[in-house]
Scaffold this motif. Structure first.
Motif, PDB file in Angstrom:
ATOM      1  N   MET A   1      -7.958   6.861   6.382  1.00  0.00           N
ATOM      2  CA  MET A   1      -6.505   6.794   6.280  1.00  0.00           C
ATOM      3  C   MET A   1      -5.931   7.241   7.628  1.00  0.00           C
ATOM      4  O   MET A   1      -6.258   8.329   8.117  1.00  0.00           O
ATOM      5  CB  MET A   1      -6.003   7.704   5.165  1.00  0.00           C
ATOM      6  CG  MET A   1      -6.508   7.341   3.783  1.00  0.00           C
ATOM      7  SD  MET A   1      -6.244   5.618   3.307  1.00  0.00           S
ATOM      8  CE  MET A   1      -4.457   5.536   3.220  1.00  0.00           C
TER       9      MET A   1
ATOM     10  N   CYS B   1      -8.952   3.989  -0.626  1.00  0.00           N
ATOM     11  CA  CYS B   1      -9.737   3.159   0.302  1.00  0.00           C
ATOM     12  C   CYS B   1     -10.740   4.017   1.084  1.00  0.00           C
ATOM     13  O   CYS B   1     -11.871   3.599   1.318  1.00  0.00           O
ATOM     14  CB  CYS B   1      -8.811   2.441   1.285  1.00  0.00           C
ATOM     15  SG  CYS B   1      -7.997   1.007   0.561  1.00  0.00           S
TER      16      CYS B   1
ATOM     17  N   CYS C   1       0.863  -1.192   0.000  1.00  0.00           N
ATOM     18  CA  CYS C   1       0.000   0.000   0.000  1.00  0.00           C
ATOM     19  C   CYS C   1       0.897   1.239   0.000  1.00  0.00           C
ATOM     20  O   CYS C   1       1.886   1.281   0.736  1.00  0.00           O
ATOM     21  CB  CYS C   1      -0.879  -0.021   1.244  1.00  0.00           C
ATOM     22  SG  CYS C   1      -1.741   1.535   1.584  1.00  0.00           S
ATOM     23  N   ILE C   2       0.552   2.251  -0.811  1.00  0.00           N
ATOM     24  CA  ILE C   2       1.308   3.506  -0.790  1.00  0.00           C
ATOM     25  C   ILE C   2       0.528   4.587  -0.032  1.00  0.00           C
ATOM     26  O   ILE C   2       0.995   5.706   0.158  1.00  0.00           O
ATOM     27  CB  ILE C   2       1.684   3.961  -2.228  1.00  0.00           C
ATOM     28  CG1 ILE C   2       2.632   5.147  -2.244  1.00  0.00           C
ATOM     29  CG2 ILE C   2       0.450   4.246  -3.068  1.00  0.00           C
ATOM     30  CD1 ILE C   2       3.959   4.904  -1.607  1.00  0.00           C
TER      31      ILE C   2
ATOM     32  N   CYS D   1      -6.237  -0.310  -6.962  1.00  0.00           N
ATOM     33  CA  CYS D   1      -5.203  -0.053  -5.941  1.00  0.00           C
ATOM     34  C   CYS D   1      -3.796  -0.129  -6.536  1.00  0.00           C
ATOM     35  O   CYS D   1      -3.444  -1.112  -7.194  1.00  0.00           O
ATOM     36  CB  CYS D   1      -5.364  -1.105  -4.839  1.00  0.00           C
ATOM     37  SG  CYS D   1      -3.958  -1.146  -3.719  1.00  0.00           S
ATOM     38  N   PRO D   2      -2.964   0.889  -6.285  1.00  0.00           N
ATOM     39  CA  PRO D   2      -1.583   0.851  -6.793  1.00  0.00           C
ATOM     40  C   PRO D   2      -0.770  -0.315  -6.244  1.00  0.00           C
ATOM     41  O   PRO D   2       0.242  -0.676  -6.838  1.00  0.00           O
ATOM     42  CB  PRO D   2      -0.993   2.184  -6.310  1.00  0.00           C
ATOM     43  CG  PRO D   2      -2.166   3.067  -6.066  1.00  0.00           C
ATOM     44  CD  PRO D   2      -3.285   2.161  -5.631  1.00  0.00           C
TER      45      PRO D   2
ATOM     46  N   CYS E   1      -2.546   5.867  -0.913  1.00  0.00           N
ATOM     47  CA  CYS E   1      -3.089   6.857  -1.859  1.00  0.00           C
ATOM     48  C   CYS E   1      -4.396   7.481  -1.370  1.00  0.00           C
ATOM     49  O   CYS E   1      -4.757   8.578  -1.777  1.00  0.00           O
ATOM     50  CB  CYS E   1      -3.294   6.227  -3.234  1.00  0.00           C
ATOM     51  SG  CYS E   1      -4.714   5.112  -3.344  1.00  0.00           S
ATOM     52  N   GLY E   2      -5.141   6.740  -0.533  1.00  0.00           N
ATOM     53  CA  GLY E   2      -6.384   7.288   0.013  1.00  0.00           C
ATOM     54  C   GLY E   2      -7.644   6.794  -0.668  1.00  0.00           C
ATOM     55  O   GLY E   2      -8.754   7.091  -0.213  1.00  0.00           O
TER      56      GLY E   2
HETATM   57  S1  SF4 Z   1      -6.130   1.774  -2.679  1.00  0.00           S
HETATM   58 FE1  SF4 Z   1      -4.320   0.533  -2.194  1.00  0.00          FE
HETATM   59  S2  SF4 Z   1      -2.615   2.012  -2.077  1.00  0.00           S
HETATM   60 FE2  SF4 Z   1      -4.521   3.175  -1.960  1.00  0.00          FE
HETATM   61  S3  SF4 Z   1      -4.916   3.377   0.263  1.00  0.00           S
HETATM   62 FE3  SF4 Z   1      -6.031   1.554  -0.441  1.00  0.00          FE
HETATM   63  S4  SF4 Z   1      -4.613  -0.167  -0.096  1.00  0.00           S
HETATM   64 FE4  SF4 Z   1      -3.422   1.703   0.001  1.00  0.00          FE
END
Ligand code: SF4
Ligand SMILES: Cc1cc2nc3c(=O)[nH]c(=O)nc-3n(C[C@H](O)[C@H](O)[C@H](O)COP(=O)(O)OP(=O)(O)OC[C@H]3O[C@@H](n4cnc5c(N)ncnc54)[C@H](O)[C@@H]3O)c2cc1C
Ligand code: SF4
Length: 399
Positions: free
Chosen positions: A30, A20, A14-15, A58-59, A17-18
């Motif tokens: 977050m 979620c 996970c980076i 998701c990245p 990114c927000g």
């Molecule tokens: S979409 Fe992926 S990278 Fe972005 S906050 Fe959620 S888990 Fe982390």
């Protein structure tokens, strides 16, 4: 190997990114971890539908180039229409910005000309200036107020639901991984392509955890509560890292002092496996262009821009006509290789690193149109094995 968000978080891919937070309607927030990263909390708090949409964007799971027909292409730099030196026409914007102010100038111009109604990007949190938060800027002045690079954790896509729900055209300025997620999200949400009409990226060497910023405070013997300002760079190119306290004390470090010890960068795990740090899902990506990859002193601020789409080309041309952007000479892909040698090395190492992840049972990022296998063939067998083993050891520690 199939991903879940909980697995992606557990394996540190996970980076932050927000997305979620955005796709769960804010139910999953977050939150800053003790290691200094932003992560969704709880990571298993999604409905089945939210989880399905998230793992498609998701990245930590997927990265995809956004390619238009008729572009030139380069194995490292991807598809592009043009590459050039550029900087903001307004000398104050150029001075305040991270590099030459291209991203700020383009965001301001997009608003000025009515191309978009707002810009989604990030800026310092006024209550906690060492930390960053997503910002919706409705005026050029507001875009300018959040100029500059934020090297610590940021979650720009936590603002994506609020942005889309407005139903107005908007621009986004963000990191390549964030824009990759935006592009992937467009597959499930048609509002993305309809409304998010301009996508501007900063070329990115990696996001440090908050511990990197905390180390600056520790060095100056300051508490976070004392802070009035934490500016990572800008006010010059690259400009100093500047810290000011509420009682008026000022501290600074040069860019080279901040980054001289690579062991202290504390870069996120996902960055070591990043298949697109060059903004291949952006309309325009902006980079530093120091020969050899590091500054030798201060200068007036020169970006290298990679214009990737017709929309980006049109925006750049309009900003140049308005005097808000100045173009220098063209840049060749070979010159860009020299400006960003760390990016070339990482791209070439990725196929080996992904193999190392798989060896240790961690699902690599699924890449589309990013030439990872092709670039991996540039490594000699010894180097490939070295990268593979290193990634495997790293992945084993992540379980
Ligand atoms: S979409 Fe992926 S990278 Fe972005 S906050 Fe959620 S888990 Fe982390
Ligand atoms: C973590 C990080 C790593 C970087 N690594 C490299 C590198 O290896 N090579 C390189 O050439 N350049 C790198 N840069 C980019 C460089 O610092 C400049 O941002 C870039 O050259 C654009 O300059 P500018 O003057 O046009 O940006 P500005 O006009 O100052 O605009 C910057 C814009 O980016 C947004 N932004 C700032 N930080 C973030 C963030 N963390 N996440 C999302 N959006 C953000 C701001 O809201 C602002 O709108 C990095 C930047 C960051 C934040
Ligand atoms: S290196 Fe890649 S994963 Fe890391 S912050 Fe930059 S674009 Fe995102």
């Amino acid at each position: 190997m199939k991903h879940t968000i909980a697995q992606i978080v557990a394996t540190d891919m996970c980076i932050g990114c927000g997305l979620c937070e955005a796709l769960s309607g804010g139910r999953v927030k977050m939150a800053m971890t003790s290691a200094g990263s932003l992560r969704p909390s709880p990571a298993d708090g999604f409905t089945a539908r939210e989880e399905a949409l998230l793992v498609e964007a998701c990245p930590g799971a997927v990265a995809e180039a956004r390619v238009e027909d008729g572009n030139s292409t380069d194995p490292v730099w991807g598809a592009f229409r043009s590459m050039a030196r550029a900087w903001a026409g307004d000398p104050d914007v150029r001075y305040e910005a991270a590099t030459g102010g291209v991203l700020t100038a383009l965001g301001m111009h997009a608003l000025d000309t009515g191309r978009v109604d707002f810009v989604l990007h990030v800026g310092a949190d006024p209550q906690q200036p060492m930390r960053s938060r997503w910002v919706i800027s409705e005026t050029p002045e507001s875009v300018r107020a959040s100029t500059g690079s934020r090297y610590g954790p940021t979650a720009p896509l936590a603002g994506m639901a609020a942005a889309l729900d407005r139903g107005q055209p908007f621009a986004i300025i963000a990191k390549p991984c964030d824009l990759g997620a935006v592009h992937s999200l467009s597959r499930s949400d048609p509002r993305v392509d309809e409304l998010c009409t301009l996508r501007l990226a900063l070329v990115c060497g990696g996001q440090s955890r908050l511990s990197k910023s905390q180390a600056v405070l520790d060095e100056f013997d300051l508490d976070e509560d004392d802070l009035a300002l934490f500016r990572y760079r800008g006010h010059g190119n690259p400009g100093p890292t500047a810290v000011e306290t509420l009682d008026g004390r000022r501290f600074s470090k040069t860019y080279l002092e901040l980054w001289e010890d690579e062991a202290g960068w504390d870069v996120e795990t996902r960055c070591k496996f990043c298949p697109d740090a060059l903004g291949e899902a952006a309309d325009v990506a902006a980079a530093d262009i120091w020969p050899g990859g590091a500054p030798t002193g201060e200068d007036e601020g020169f970006n290298g821009i990679i214009v990737r789409t017709a929309a980006g080309e049109e925006l750049v041309a309009s900003a140049v006509t308005a005097g808000e952007l100045v173009l220098g000479g063209p840049i060749t892909t070979g010159e860009f290789d020299d400006f960003q040698p760390h990016q070339v090395r990482k791209k070439e190492a990725l196929a080996a690193r992904y193999q190392g992840l798989a060896d240790s049972g961690v699902a690599p990022i699924e890449t589309r149109g990013l030439r990872i296998e092709e670039l991996g063939r540039r490594l000699d067998p010894e180097h490939f094995d070295h990268e593979r083993a290193g990634a495997s050891r790293r992945a084993a520690r992540l379980h």
